[in-house]
Design an enzyme around this catalytic site. Structure first.
Site, PDB file in Angstrom:
ATOM      1  N   GLY A 159     -32.338  29.615  27.499  1.00 29.83           N
ATOM      2  CA  GLY A 159     -32.884  30.099  28.756  1.00 29.83           C
ATOM      3  C   GLY A 159     -33.049  29.001  29.785  1.00 29.83           C
TER       4      GLY A 159
ATOM      5  N   PHE B 290     -28.495  35.220  30.404  1.00 28.30           N
ATOM      6  CA  PHE B 290     -28.996  34.824  29.091  1.00 28.30           C
ATOM      7  C   PHE B 290     -28.182  33.652  28.573  1.00 28.30           C
ATOM      8  CE2 PHE B 290     -30.236  39.185  29.650  1.00 28.30           C
ATOM      9  CZ  PHE B 290     -31.527  39.214  29.160  1.00 28.30           C
ATOM     10  N   CYS B 291     -28.878  32.700  27.957  1.00 34.31           N
ATOM     11  CA  CYS B 291     -28.195  31.571  27.321  1.00 34.31           C
ATOM     12  C   CYS B 291     -28.961  31.233  26.052  1.00 34.31           C
ATOM     13  CB  CYS B 291     -28.073  30.382  28.255  1.00 34.31           C
ATOM     14  SG  CYS B 291     -29.621  29.599  28.666  1.00 34.31           S
ATOM     15  N   SER B 292     -28.537  30.197  25.365  1.00 32.38           N
ATOM     16  CA  SER B 292     -29.124  29.902  24.059  1.00 32.38           C
ATOM     17  C   SER B 292     -30.610  29.566  24.128  1.00 32.38           C
ATOM     18  CB  SER B 292     -28.350  28.799  23.344  1.00 32.38           C
ATOM     19  OG  SER B 292     -28.216  27.684  24.179  1.00 32.38           O
TER      20      SER B 292
ATOM     21  N   GLU C 245     -31.331  34.059  24.854  1.00 30.34           N
ATOM     22  CA  GLU C 245     -30.575  35.179  24.303  1.00 30.34           C
ATOM     23  C   GLU C 245     -31.382  36.024  23.336  1.00 30.34           C
ATOM     24  OE1 GLU C 245     -29.820  35.047  20.936  1.00 30.34           O
ATOM     25  OE2 GLU C 245     -30.122  32.926  20.573  1.00 30.34           O
TER      26      GLU C 245
END
Length: 106
Positions: free
Chosen positions: A13, A9-11, A41
């Site tokens: 995607g 997960f990241c800010s 996220e």
């Protein structure tokens, strides 16, 4: 062996998409039975339920306590920023597999 699910997960995607590609290539090369996906996220609580390990991009490391609260029975870890910066698919894959094994031992 049943395939394990590794979710990143990241800010948005998107920043993890290259890392996911490299991880998949390494998993295939070394015949590691995993399914690796990336998401923004905002979907951690929903998608993380189906993961064997949840990995957070370094840019959202501050969200670790919140996501651990959302997923109390899942291993949740922040990707090492050096591995992330180098887009080290093998290094991150090894860390993810280690987290899955550690969780299974507990």
């Amino acid at each position: 062996m049943e395939k394990k699910h590794i979710y990143l997960f990241c800010s948005a995607g998107m920043s993890t998409s290259l890392l996911v590609s490299k991880m998949r290539a390494q998993a295939e090369k070394y015949e590691v039975p995993v399914i690796i996906e990336a998401f923004p996220e905002t979907l951690a609580g929903e998608k993380g339920q189906n993961a064997d390990v949840v990995l957070l991009g370094p840019q959202i490391a501050y969200m670790l306590p919140e996501i651990q609260r959302l997923l109390p029975n899942k291993p949740v870890e922040v990707i090492d920023s050096l591995l992330y910066g180098k887009v080290d698919g093998l290094g991150v894959l090894k860390a993810a597999v280690a987290a899955i094994k550690k969780a299974a031992a507990n």
